[in-house]
Motif scaffolding. Structure first.
Motif, PDB file in Angstrom:
ATOM      1  N   SER B  54      42.480  39.232  45.631  1.00  0.00           N
ATOM      2  CA  SER B  54      41.239  39.939  44.992  1.00  0.00           C
ATOM      3  C   SER B  54      39.990  39.518  45.831  1.00  0.00           C
ATOM      4  O   SER B  54      39.072  40.361  46.200  1.00  0.00           O
ATOM      5  CB  SER B  54      41.095  39.490  43.626  1.00  0.00           C
ATOM      6  OG  SER B  54      42.277  40.043  43.005  1.00  0.00           O
ATOM      7  N   ASP B 167      43.329  46.943  43.373  1.00  0.00           N
ATOM      8  CA  ASP B 167      43.490  45.705  43.184  1.00  0.00           C
ATOM      9  C   ASP B 167      44.709  45.698  42.033  1.00  0.00           C
ATOM     10  O   ASP B 167      43.890  45.755  40.588  1.00  0.00           O
ATOM     11  CB  ASP B 167      42.247  44.940  42.874  1.00  0.00           C
ATOM     12  CG  ASP B 167      42.697  43.500  42.463  1.00  0.00           C
ATOM     13  OD1 ASP B 167      43.703  43.075  42.618  1.00  0.00           O
ATOM     14  OD2 ASP B 167      41.446  42.695  42.735  1.00  0.00           O
ATOM     15  N   GLU B 168      45.916  45.621  42.313  1.00  0.00           N
ATOM     16  CA  GLU B 168      46.854  45.714  41.110  1.00  0.00           C
ATOM     17  C   GLU B 168      46.538  46.814  40.225  1.00  0.00           C
ATOM     18  O   GLU B 168      46.723  46.411  38.990  1.00  0.00           O
ATOM     19  CB  GLU B 168      46.872  44.394  40.518  1.00  0.00           C
ATOM     20  CG  GLU B 168      47.236  43.158  41.497  1.00  0.00           C
ATOM     21  CD  GLU B 168      47.730  41.798  40.838  1.00  0.00           C
ATOM     22  OE1 GLU B 168      48.293  42.030  39.936  1.00  0.00           O
ATOM     23  OE2 GLU B 168      47.442  40.814  41.496  1.00  0.00           O
TER      24      GLU B 168
HETATM   25 MG   LIG Z   1      43.639  39.047  41.818  1.00  0.00          MG
END
Ligand SMILES: [Mg+2]
Ligand SMILES: Nc1ncnc2c1ncn2[C@@H]1O[C@H](COP(=O)(O)OP(=O)(O)O)[C@@H](O)[C@H]1O
Lengths: 288, 275
Positions: B54, B167-168
Motif C-alpha cells: 500500500s 489496492d486489494e
Molecule cells: Mg495494504
C-alpha cells in the motif's frame, strides 16, 4: 483451485444479495410472524389514539366527579372552551407568534454560529485543543443560571430573550458539529484527496454531508432547549409570549386560560420536534 | 490513455512509537526499491501482509511523498494526487448519501469542465461498463460488496485516468464474486488500455490478472522478482486456472514468497553475531 467453480452455477448479477433479511423458514423458526404491514400500523395508531382519549377522559371526569379540586384542575372541556376563545379572539396567536419569533431567531442564530464554528474547531486540531475546556465549562453552565446575567446586561427586551435562546441552542449544535466533522471516515477523505478536491469542495461535498446526521442530533436537542429556555425567560421578565401568558394567568387566577396556554406549549413542542424529525428523515433517506 | 510509471531507489521511512517507552523510532518500510510499469501494462504486485504494498501505491498516487528516491508517472515527478491517476481502495469508499450514479458524477464534478447533462451521460456510460446500469439509483447500502466495488471502479475510470491503482480491491469479496470481477476487470483493461497496478496478497489473483507479477519481500520492502506471465488467454472456454502453466507460475511465486528468505536473513544475522 476451487472445485466449486464448476459445480455451482454463478449467481446472476441481478440476483446478488442486496439486502439481508431472514427468509420465510428462518422467520418461522424464530417465531416471528409477519402481520401485514398496514394492519400492524393501523393497530398501533388505534392504540395511540385510545391512550390519548383515556387521558382526556380522566382529565374531564376526575374534576367533575370531585376526585380533584375542579378550581385548580378544571375539566378538559372547560380548558378547551377557553382555548377556543383565545384562538378566535386572536389573543393566542399574538403570544404564540411572539414566542415563535424569539425562538426562531435565537435558534437560527445558534445554527449560524454553531455549525461554522464547530466545523472550524474540528478542522484545526490546535483550535480544538484550545477551546475544548472553555466549551465544556460553558456547556455545563445551565442557560437558566445565566438568565439574570443576560437580563442585567441586555435588559428585559427582546434581545435578552433571543440571546438566551441562542446560548442554550448553540452548545448542542456546536458540540455535535465538532464531533460529526472530526469523525468523518478517513477513507472518504482519502478519496477526496485522490480526486484532487480543494479543501472547500471537500468540506462541502464530503465532510458536511457525512457529519450531517450527527449535527442533526444536536439540532433536535437545540429545538427542545429553545422552547424550554424561552418559556422560562418569558415567565421571569416579559409582557408577552406563551411563558408570560401562563404566568400571568396563574397570577390572576385565570386557571382554565393557564391550562390552555400550557396545552399550546405542548403542541408547539410536538410540532417543532416532529418537524425536525421529518426534516432529518428527508435529508438522510440514504441511510439504512 | 496510459503512462509509464517509474520508481527508482525509493525509500520510505515512517516515524513510529517504540515498543516500550515513548521514544520515536524510524521504521524503514521501503528501501532501495526499483519498479517500472510499462505503458498500458497490467502489473500485479504480490507480497506478504505489511511488506509495503500500500505504501507503494500511496507514493504513486501522490498521497504521500518518498523519504528518498524518485517516483515518476509519464516522465513527470509525482508531487501530489492528480486525475491522471485513479485509485480503488479495498475499503468501500462510496459516498453513502449519493446513489451509484451520483457517486460517479462526484468524480466528474471534481474533474470539472462537463455540463450536468454530460456528467450524467458519462456516469451512465461507465456504470454500464461495469454492468450496473439497472442500479443507477440505488444507494450504496442497497448494493452488495461486489456491486460497490464495481461502482468504485467505474468511478475511478470515469475521468479517464492514465493509470489505475488498485489496492486489494476484491479482498473483502467472496470467492465467486471475486472471480467474476477479476474476469470483468481484465475485459475492462483490454477495452480501455489503462495502465493498471493491482495489489493483492493472493498469488492466484496475481497470476490470473497480471501480464507481469512483481513479487515483494518485506523488512524492508523490496521487489524480489518480476515474473512475466504468458498464458493462453484466447481459449475462452477453458478454465485458465487449472492449466499446467498457471500452476507453474503459482508455484514459482509461492516459492519466492516462502519464508525461506526470512530464514536466510536470520542465518546471516547469526553469522554476524558470531563473527
Ligand atoms: Mg495494504
Ligand atoms: N503511516 C504509517 N506510519 C507508520 N507505519 C506505517 C504507516 N503506513 C504503513 N506503515 C508500516 O509500513 C509497513 C508497510 O505497510 P503497508 O504498505 O500498508 O503494507 P501492505 O499494504 O503490504 O500490507 C507496515 O509495517 C506498516 O505498519
Amino acid at each position: 483451485m476451487p472445485i466449486s467453480k464448476r459445480c455451482i452455477a454463478l449467481p446472476d448479477l441481478l440476483m446478488e444479495r442486496t439486502e439481508a433479511r431472514p427468509n420465510q423458514r428462518q422467520e418461522e423458526a424464530a417465531g416471528v410472524r409477519h402481520a401485514p404491514k398496514v394492519r400492524r400500523r393501523a393497530n398501533r395508531v388505534l392504540r395511540g389514539v385510545a391512550g390519548l382519549l383515556l387521558l382526556a377522559a380522566i382529565w374531564e371526569f376526575a374534576p367533575r366527579l370531585g376526585l380533584v379540586n375542579s378550581y385548580f384542575i378544571p375539566p378538559l372541556s372547560k380548558v378547551l372552551d377557553t382555548w377556543w376563545h383565545l384562538l378566535v379572539t386572536g389573543q393566542l396567536w399574538t403570544h404564540v407568534s411572539i414566542s415563535l419569533v424569539r425562538a426562531g431567531v435565537g435558534f437560527s442564530l445558534a445554527l449560524a454560529i454553531g455549525i461554522p464554528l464547530g466545523a472550524a474547531i474540528a478542522w484545526y486540531p490546535p483550535v480544538r485543543e484550545l477551546v475544548t475546556p472553555v466549551l465544556e465549562l460553558f456547556r455545563n453552565t445551565a442557560a437558566l443560571a445565566l438568565l439574570p446575567v443576560f437580563v442585567l446586561i441586555l435588559g428585559i427586551g427582546e434581545t435578552s430573550k433571543i440571546a438566551i435562546v441562542t446560548y442554550a441552542c448553540v452548545f448542542p449544535i456546536l458540540l455535535n458539529t465538532v464531533s460529526g466533522v472530526s469523525s468523518v471516515d478517513q477513507q472518504l477523505l482519502r478519496t477526496a484527496r485522490v480526486l484532487g478536491l480543494s479543501p472547500v469542495a471537500t468540506f462541502r461535498k464530503v465532510v458536511f454531508p457525512a457529519a450531517l446526521p450527527t449535527i442533526f442530533t444536536g439540532i433536535r436537542i437545540a429545538g427542545a432547549a429553545a422552547v424550554l429556555v424561552l418559556l422560562a425567560a418569558e415567565m421571569i421578565g416579559a409582557t408577552s409570549g406563551l411563558g408570560f401568558l401562563i404566568n400571568y394567568s396563574q397570577n390572576n387566577f385565570l386557571i382554565p386560560q393557564m391550562y390552555a396556554a400550557i396545552l399550546t406549549t405542548s403542541l408547539l413542542g410536538l410540532a417543532i420536534n416532529y418537524g425536525l424529525v421529518a426534516l432529518e428523515r428527508r435529508l438522510s433517506r440514504w441511510r439504512v | 490513455m496510459s503512462a509509464e510509471i517509474e520508481l527508482s531507489d525509493v525509500r520510505q521511512v515512517f516515524r513510529v512509537r517504540g515498543d516500550e517507552g515513548r521514544e520515536v523510532q524510524e521504521f524503514v518500510a521501503l528501501d532501495g526499491l526499483d519498479l517500472t510499469v510499462r505503458e498500458g501494462e497490467f502489473l500485479t504486485l504480490v507480497g506478504p501482509s505489511g511488506c509495503g504494498k500500500s505504501t507503494i501505491l500511496d507514493l504513486i498516487s501522490g498521497l504521500s511523498t518518498p523519504s528518498g528516491g524518485s517516483v515518476k508517472v509519464g516522465g513527470r515527478q509525482v508531487k501530489e494526487p492528480g486525475l491522471d491517476r485513479g485509485f480503488v481502495f479495498q475499503q468501500y469508499t462510496l459516498l453513502p448519501w449519493r446513489t451509484a450514479l451520483a457517486n460517479i458524477e462526484f468524480a466528474l464534478e471534481a474533474k470539472g469542465g462537463l455540463s450536468k447533462a454530460k456528467r450524467r451521460e458519462r456516469a451512465l456510460e461507465y456504470l454500464d461498463l461495469v454492468g450496473l446500469s439497472d442500479f443507477a439509483n440505488r444507494f450504496p447500502h442497497e448494493l452488495s460488496g461486489g456491486m460497490k466495488q464495481r461502482v468504485a471502479i467505474a468511478r475511478s475510470l470515469s475521468y479517464e485516468p492514465e493509470v489505475l491503482l488498485m489496492d486489494e480491491p476484491f479482498g473483502a469479496l467472496d470467492a465467486q464474486t471475486r472471480e467474476r470481477l477479476q474476469e470483468e476487470l481484465v475485459g475492462i483493461w483490454r477495452r480501455t488500455g489503462t495502465t493498471i497496478v493491482f495489489i493483492t496478497h493472493d498469488i492466484e489473483e496475481a497470476v490470473f490478472l497480471g501480464q507481469r507479477v512483481a513479487v515483494m519481500s518485506s523488512r524492508p520492502g523490496r521487489i524480489e522478482a518480476v515474473i512475466d506471465i504468458e498464458l493462453d488467454r484466447a481459449a475462452t472456454d477453458e478454465d485458465i486456472r487449472s492449466t499446467a502453466a498457471f500452476s507453474h507460475y503459482r508455484h514459482q511465486i509461492w516459492s519466492l514468497l516462502r519464508p525461506e528468505g526470512v530464514h536466510r536473513g536470520a542465518h546471516l544475522e547469526e553469522v554476524h553475531r558470531v563473527a
